[in-house]
Design an enzyme around this catalytic site. Structure first.
Site, short mmCIF file in Angstrom:
data_model
loop_
_atom_site.label_atom_id
_atom_site.label_comp_id
_atom_site.label_asym_id
_atom_site.label_seq_id
_atom_site.Cartn_x
_atom_site.Cartn_y
_atom_site.Cartn_z
N ASN A 38 -13.57 -43.32 28.48
CA ASN A 38 -13.89 -43.86 27.16
C ASN A 38 -12.70 -43.79 26.20
OD1 ASN A 38 -15.48 -44.98 25.22
ND2 ASN A 38 -16.88 -43.25 24.99
N HIS A 123 -31.82 -37.66 25.29
CA HIS A 123 -31.17 -37.36 24.00
C HIS A 123 -32.09 -37.66 22.84
CE1 HIS A 123 -26.67 -37.63 25.11
NE2 HIS A 123 -27.36 -37.22 26.15
N ARG A 148 -32.49 -32.93 24.78
CA ARG A 148 -31.39 -32.42 23.97
C ARG A 148 -31.65 -32.82 22.53
NH1 ARG A 148 -25.10 -34.60 24.18
NH2 ARG A 148 -25.56 -35.76 22.27
N TYR A 160 -21.66 -36.37 15.72
CA TYR A 160 -21.70 -36.67 17.15
C TYR A 160 -23.14 -36.47 17.64
CZ TYR A 160 -22.08 -31.71 17.89
OH TYR A 160 -22.54 -30.42 17.87
N ASP A 210 -25.88 -29.71 22.20
CA ASP A 210 -24.45 -29.91 22.45
C ASP A 210 -23.67 -29.51 21.20
OD1 ASP A 210 -21.96 -30.73 23.26
OD2 ASP A 210 -22.53 -32.81 23.70
N ARG A 283 -20.38 -28.98 34.10
CA ARG A 283 -20.73 -30.36 33.74
C ARG A 283 -19.71 -31.39 34.20
NH1 ARG A 283 -23.99 -32.42 30.52
NH2 ARG A 283 -22.56 -33.41 29.05
N HIS A 312 -22.37 -34.43 33.25
CA HIS A 312 -22.29 -35.36 32.13
C HIS A 312 -22.85 -36.72 32.58
CE1 HIS A 312 -19.27 -37.60 29.27
NE2 HIS A 312 -20.42 -37.40 28.66
N ASP A 316 -21.21 -43.93 28.59
CA ASP A 316 -19.84 -44.38 28.89
C ASP A 316 -19.47 -44.10 30.35
OD1 ASP A 316 -19.87 -41.91 26.93
OD2 ASP A 316 -18.14 -41.56 28.22
N GLU A 339 -27.64 -35.16 33.01
CA GLU A 339 -27.76 -35.86 31.74
C GLU A 339 -28.08 -37.33 32.00
OE1 GLU A 339 -24.21 -35.87 29.36
OE2 GLU A 339 -25.25 -36.64 27.59
N TRP A 402 -12.98 -33.00 17.98
CA TRP A 402 -14.14 -33.89 17.92
C TRP A 402 -15.03 -33.62 19.12
CZ3 TRP A 402 -16.56 -37.76 20.85
CH2 TRP A 402 -17.64 -38.39 20.18
C1 GCO Z 1 -22.49 -35.75 26.07
C2 GCO Z 1 -21.14 -36.05 25.55
C3 GCO Z 1 -20.87 -37.45 25.14
C4 GCO Z 1 -19.40 -37.63 24.81
C5 GCO Z 1 -18.98 -38.99 25.23
C6 GCO Z 1 -17.51 -39.23 24.97
O1 GCO Z 1 -22.78 -34.58 26.17
O2 GCO Z 1 -23.21 -36.68 26.36
O3 GCO Z 1 -20.64 -35.05 24.72
O4 GCO Z 1 -21.72 -37.98 24.22
O5 GCO Z 1 -19.14 -37.41 23.46
O6 GCO Z 1 -19.28 -39.16 26.56
O7 GCO Z 1 -17.12 -40.42 25.54
MG MG Z 2 -21.34 -33.21 25.63
#
Ligand code: GCO
Ligand code: MG
Length: 402
Positions: A38, A123, A148, A160, A210, A283, A312, A316, A339, A402
């Site tokens: 990404n 999510h 989550r 985020y 998260d 992850r 993960h 993306d 996830e 970030w």
């Molecule tokens: C998650 C992640 C994502 C990232 C993203 C970055 O736990 O799903 O933190 O949301 O921020 O994949 O490209």
């Molecule tokens: Mg994450």
């Protein structure tokens, strides 16, 4: 002997940017690999087109391990997200081919099922606490067993992990969006809304959160301690993981389980975290950690130390990665959770998969290989659209993680 005849790299934006590798053998068998990183998509596309594709032509596609070693050790320059994502794409495409040649789904080649399905977490998010609670209720009704929870911190605008429309998409600007951050405000607020989720919905489902690399080790320790009675399934990325030692400090102070690894790319990046039992869930993913071959190596190391998997799976990662993840998740003995966020309709016009969701569990059919098809013609309707991930700044203007 069948050989690799062609390897093509597609960059398209059906709903969001994806980089896709398609390998074709002299027998006409094709395999797909995801190469999406990404915000840095074209770097991986070039690594593949300019540096790896020429090395693949004429090789035996059945020699997955040898090709992996050749690409990893042969580069001399090791690890890192761009390299490991490019190698992953080749590796996953070769597993897809091996499955099709054998007439078996990839999970059969990995040893067969260890479980009936793959538990996922969805999510739930909201701009404020009431909208977050509505979202949790929606996912509870849909049968998810794990959720989550994220919401914006008052006074800081968006955050985020908070969806704007139907799907969460952090890469949203042709230049990085700069977002304010206050650790103090977050630490005061996050435990209170997680508590509200438990108070309203009880303990009959897994609750995850998260932290997204935002805290120092001692701040993360304080956060973990303050939510211990909420029995989180995990706190994710409590502190940046480059410094594996940092987790020792967090561990000394809290029993809240820890997950990390979505931005880590090799077994070396998680070795101390695993062997010293500093985390509970690893992850790393099939796409950013060197493909099925390398991910299995990481997960096997983790199994020795009772560390479970929790790959993960944000949007993306393309549907190819999701399918590959399900093949791996079905087989590994130390699976924890996966996830999952559904891809938008445009994405599914380009990728056809056989992944199904029922009662918060993913599964797939017995189609040979990965069970994914890429519609190149449909992809042409969605040209690459440059997008960056945001950058966080503290209230004094300085850059934060970030
Ligand atoms: C998650 C992640 C994502 C990232 C993203 C970055 O736990 O799903 O933190 O949301 O921020 O994949 O490209
Ligand atoms: Mg994450």
């Amino acid at each position: 002997m069948s050989t690799i005849e062609r390897a093509e790299v597609f960059v398209a934006s059906p709903g969001r940017n994806f980089v896709t590798l398609r390998i074709t053998t002299s027998d006409g068998v094709t395999g797909l690999g995801d190469a999406t990183l990404n915000g840095r998509e074209l770097a991986v596309a070039s690594y593949l087109r300019d540096h790896l594709v020429p090395l693949l032509i004429g090789r035996d596609p059945a020699r997955i391990e040898d090709i992996w070693q050749f690409l990893y050790k042969g580069a001399y320059w090791r690890r890192g997200p761009v390299t490991m994502t490019a190698i992953a794409a080749v590796d996953v495409a070769l597993w897809d081919i091996k499955g099709k040649v054998a007439g078996l789904p990839v999970y059969q080649l990995l040893g067969g099922r260890s479980r009936d399905g793959v538990m996922v977490y969805s999510h739930a998010s909201g701009t404020d606490v009431p909208s977050l609670l509505d979202d949790v209720a929606k996912f509870r009704d849909q049968g998810y067993q794990a959720i989550r929870a994220q919401t914006g911190v008052p006074g800081l605008g968006g955050s985020y992990g908070v969806r704007k429309g139907e799907v969460y998409e952090p890469a949203n600007g042709s230049l990085p969006d700069e977002q304010p951050w206050s650790t103090e405000a977050y630490l005061d607020f996050a435990p209170t809304y997680l508590r509200e989720v438990r108070e309203k919905f009880g303990y009959g489902f897994h609750l995850l959160h998260d932290v997204h690399h935002r805290l120092t080790p001692i701040e993360a320790a304080r956060f973990g301690k303050s939510v211990e009675d909420l029995r989180l399934f995990w706190m994710e990325d409590p502190t940046p993981a480059e410094n594996q030692e940092a987790f020792r400090l967090i561990r000394r102070h809290t029993t809240t389980p820890i997950a990390t690894g979505e931005i880590l790319n090799s077994i070396w990046d998680v070795k101390d975290l695993i062997t010293e039992q500093l985390i509970d869930y690893v992850r790393t993913t099939v796409v950013h950690a060197g493909g099925i071959t390398h991910l299995r190596r990481i997960f096997d190391l983790a199994a020795l130390y009772q560390v479970r998997t929790g790959s993960h799976g944000a949007t993306d990662l393309s549907p190819i990665s999701l399918a590959a993840a399900v093949h791996v998740d079905l087989t590994v003995p130390n699976f924890g959770i996966q996830e999952y966020m559904p891809h938008v309709a445009e994405t599914m016009q380009v990728f056809r998969t056989n992944v199904t969701l029922k009662n918060g569990m993913l599964d797939l059919s017995d189609e040979p290989g990965l069970g994914v098809e890429y519609d190149e013609k449909a992809a042409e309707r969605f040209p690459y659209d440059p997008k960056y991930l945001p950058v966080a700044r503290r209230l004094d203007g300085s850059v934060h993680d970030w």
